[in-house]
Design an enzyme around this catalytic site. Sequence first.
Site, mmCIF file in Angstrom:
data_model
loop_
_atom_site.group_PDB
_atom_site.id
_atom_site.type_symbol
_atom_site.label_atom_id
_atom_site.label_comp_id
_atom_site.label_asym_id
_atom_site.label_seq_id
_atom_site.Cartn_x
_atom_site.Cartn_y
_atom_site.Cartn_z
ATOM 1 N N GLU A 149 -50.252 25.734 25.569
ATOM 2 C CA GLU A 149 -49.041 26.569 25.662
ATOM 3 C C GLU A 149 -48.435 26.462 27.067
ATOM 4 O OE1 GLU A 149 -47.316 29.124 23.509
ATOM 5 O OE2 GLU A 149 -48.039 27.527 22.232
ATOM 6 N N LYS A 196 -51.112 25.666 13.314
ATOM 7 C CA LYS A 196 -50.113 26.729 13.401
ATOM 8 C C LYS A 196 -48.943 26.448 12.458
ATOM 9 C CE LYS A 196 -50.696 27.648 18.364
ATOM 10 N NZ LYS A 196 -49.960 27.494 19.640
HETATM 11 N N1 LIG Z 1 -48.357 23.593 16.964
HETATM 12 C C1 LIG Z 1 -47.203 23.554 16.362
HETATM 13 O O1 LIG Z 1 -47.046 23.978 15.232
HETATM 14 C C2 LIG Z 1 -46.040 22.991 17.122
HETATM 15 C C3 LIG Z 1 -46.229 22.160 18.226
HETATM 16 C C4 LIG Z 1 -45.107 21.621 18.863
HETATM 17 C C5 LIG Z 1 -43.830 21.930 18.391
HETATM 18 N N2 LIG Z 1 -43.695 22.765 17.317
HETATM 19 C C6 LIG Z 1 -42.371 23.101 16.785
HETATM 20 O O2 LIG Z 1 -41.767 21.896 16.359
HETATM 21 C C7 LIG Z 1 -40.361 22.019 16.495
HETATM 22 C C8 LIG Z 1 -39.847 20.794 17.204
HETATM 23 O O3 LIG Z 1 -40.158 19.678 16.427
HETATM 24 P P1 LIG Z 1 -39.442 18.273 16.606
HETATM 25 O O4 LIG Z 1 -39.338 17.955 18.031
HETATM 26 O O5 LIG Z 1 -40.128 17.352 15.693
HETATM 27 O O6 LIG Z 1 -37.946 18.568 16.175
HETATM 28 P P2 LIG Z 1 -37.200 18.923 14.809
HETATM 29 O O7 LIG Z 1 -38.099 18.998 13.653
HETATM 30 O O8 LIG Z 1 -36.365 20.103 15.135
HETATM 31 O O9 LIG Z 1 -36.262 17.647 14.622
HETATM 32 C C9 LIG Z 1 -35.344 17.321 15.650
HETATM 33 C C10 LIG Z 1 -34.137 16.594 15.096
HETATM 34 O O10 LIG Z 1 -34.494 15.264 14.743
HETATM 35 C C11 LIG Z 1 -34.051 14.962 13.419
HETATM 36 N N3 LIG Z 1 -34.988 13.967 12.916
HETATM 37 C C12 LIG Z 1 -36.265 14.159 12.527
HETATM 38 N N4 LIG Z 1 -36.847 12.986 12.243
HETATM 39 C C13 LIG Z 1 -35.906 12.028 12.435
HETATM 40 C C14 LIG Z 1 -35.908 10.620 12.319
HETATM 41 N N5 LIG Z 1 -36.999 9.939 11.978
HETATM 42 N N6 LIG Z 1 -34.758 9.951 12.595
HETATM 43 C C15 LIG Z 1 -33.636 10.630 12.987
HETATM 44 N N7 LIG Z 1 -33.588 11.952 13.127
HETATM 45 C C16 LIG Z 1 -34.708 12.655 12.860
HETATM 46 C C17 LIG Z 1 -34.025 16.293 12.725
HETATM 47 O O11 LIG Z 1 -33.115 16.293 11.644
HETATM 48 C C18 LIG Z 1 -33.565 17.227 13.836
HETATM 49 O O12 LIG Z 1 -32.163 17.207 13.934
HETATM 50 C C19 LIG Z 1 -40.088 23.321 17.230
HETATM 51 O O13 LIG Z 1 -39.686 24.299 16.290
HETATM 52 C C20 LIG Z 1 -41.442 23.692 17.813
HETATM 53 O O14 LIG Z 1 -41.603 25.095 17.925
HETATM 54 C C21 LIG Z 1 -44.767 23.277 16.672
#
Ligand SMILES: NC(=O)c1ccc[n+]([C@@H]2O[C@H](COP(=O)([O-])OP(=O)(O)OC[C@H]3O[C@@H](n4cnc5c(N)ncnc54)[C@H](O)[C@@H]3O)[C@@H](O)[C@H]2O)c1
Length: 376
Positions: free
Chosen positions: A248, A144
Site C-alpha cells: 500500500e 482483494k
Molecule cells: N489488489 C488489487 O485488487 C489492485 C491492485 C492494483 C490496482 N487495483 C485497481 O485496479 C484499477 C486500475 O487497473 P488498471 O491500471 O488495469 O486500469 P483499468 O482497468 O482502469 O483500465 C485502464 C484503461 O485501459 C483500457 N484498457 C484495458 N486493457 C486494454 C488493452 N489491452 N488495450 C487498450 N486499452 C485497454 C481500459 O478500457 C481503461 O480505459 C484501479 O481501480 C485500482 O484500484 C487493484
Amino acid sequence: VVSLNIQFGHIGVPVIIGTGPGFEQAADKAIRALDPDRVLVLADATVAQLYAADVQRFAALGRLPGVVHVAPAGEACKTLSNVEDVAETFMTGGATKQSLVLVFGGGATMNLGGLTAALMYRGLRLCHVPTTLMAQNDVVPSMKTAVNLCGRKNNFGTFHPATLNVIDTRYLHSLPVDELRSGMGELVKNALILGGEHAALVERIPASVGDLLGDEARLAEMVETGIRAKLPALAADAQEATTGMIFEYGHTVGHALELAYAPGTLPHGLAICWGMRCCSFIASRLGLMPPAERQRHDALIGILLSEDLPRPLPSLSDVMFRVMRDSKRGRVGEAADEVSCVLLTGVGRPIPTPSMLSKFPASLVSEWLREQGFRD
Ligand SMILES: NC(=O)c1ccc[n+]([C@@H]2O[C@H](COP(=O)([O-])OP(=O)(O)OC[C@H]3O[C@@H](n4cnc5c(N)ncnc54)[C@H](O)[C@@H]3O)[C@@H](O)[C@H]2O)c1
C-alpha cells in the site's frame, strides 16, 4: 508458457503467462479443465471492442453457451450498481454454482468481476484474463475485490481468490502508453519497498517506455517479476493486512490524487508514484529518511515520472478531504489531525510497525501539496 503458483496462505492459485497460438491452446485447455457449465464473461467495453473474437472464444469454453456482459471501460465500472447489472445478466443467462466467471479487462474490471463472483451463490469460481500491465503484475497477485462508494476508493468489497489466471502479453500491445507507464508504477513501488532485483528491473526501463510494446520477453519479465515480488508476503499474509501492507506504499495520497482528478486523467500507477514522492518528503521531514536515501528513492521514481502533475490541479481541500477518508484509516488509531501510510527509511527499508503503517501529522501532506502548487 511460464507457470507460477500464488500461495495466498493455504490457498494456491495457478497463473500461466505467455503469448501465441500454442499459449492460447494451453489457456483454453486449462479453462475447459475447470469443467464449467457456462462461462460468464465480464469484459471491459474497450477490450470487448478490440478483442471481440476472444470474447466469443472464452464464452464458448463451457459445456453450454456462455453469457457476456460488457461493463463501462476502466474505473467507471467500479460501482455497486454495476455489480447488480453484471449479476443480473449472468443470473438471467442461466448461471449456476457450476459456472465460471471470466473477467477480461484491466484491474478495474477485475475488481468489479471479483466482487460479483464472490457474491453470486456466495462464491463462484473466477478466472482472470488481465489486459493491462497493472492488472497482470499487480492485481493478479491479490485476493482483494472492491468497488468505490461515497467518493472513496475500494471501500466496498471482500476477498475472493481466482481459480485460474491466464496472462497473455499480446493484449498489452494495444495499451495507451500512459496505461503502460501506469503498470510500471507498481513495479517502481516494488523497487522502493524491496530494492534488489526489483530496483534493477526499474533501472532498465527505457526512456521511451513505448519501445517496450513489441518486446514480449521484457514484458513477460516485468509481469513475472512483479508477481514474484508479492509471493513471500502473500504466503504469510493473504489479506495484505500486516506484512503485506507494504504494497500500500504511496496509496494514501496516491488514491486521493487519482480520485480528485476527472476519471482517466491520472492513471492509478502514476498517482501512486506521486503518493510515494509525498511519502519520501514526509519521511525526510520527520528525520527518518536521510538526504542521500531520499535522492536515490526519488531518482527511481524519476525514471518513470518526469513530468508535472496534470493541469489544472484539483483544489488542495478536495485532495485533503480524500486523504483524511482513506480506507486504511483507523488501523493505527490516528488522531483527527493525523494520517497514516507505509513509510521508508531508504530504498528497501520499510519502517517496521505491527501493521507496517506509521502515523504522522496531516499538515505534512498539505505542505507537500502546496509545494506541488495545490491551492484552496
Ligand atoms: N489488489 C488489487 O485488487 C489492485 C491492485 C492494483 C490496482 N487495483 C485497481 O485496479 C484499477 C486500475 O487497473 P488498471 O491500471 O488495469 O486500469 P483499468 O482497468 O482502469 O483500465 C485502464 C484503461 O485501459 C483500457 N484498457 C484495458 N486493457 C486494454 C488493452 N489491452 N488495450 C487498450 N486499452 C485497454 C481500459 O478500457 C481503461 O480505459 C484501479 O481501480 C485500482 O484500484 C487493484
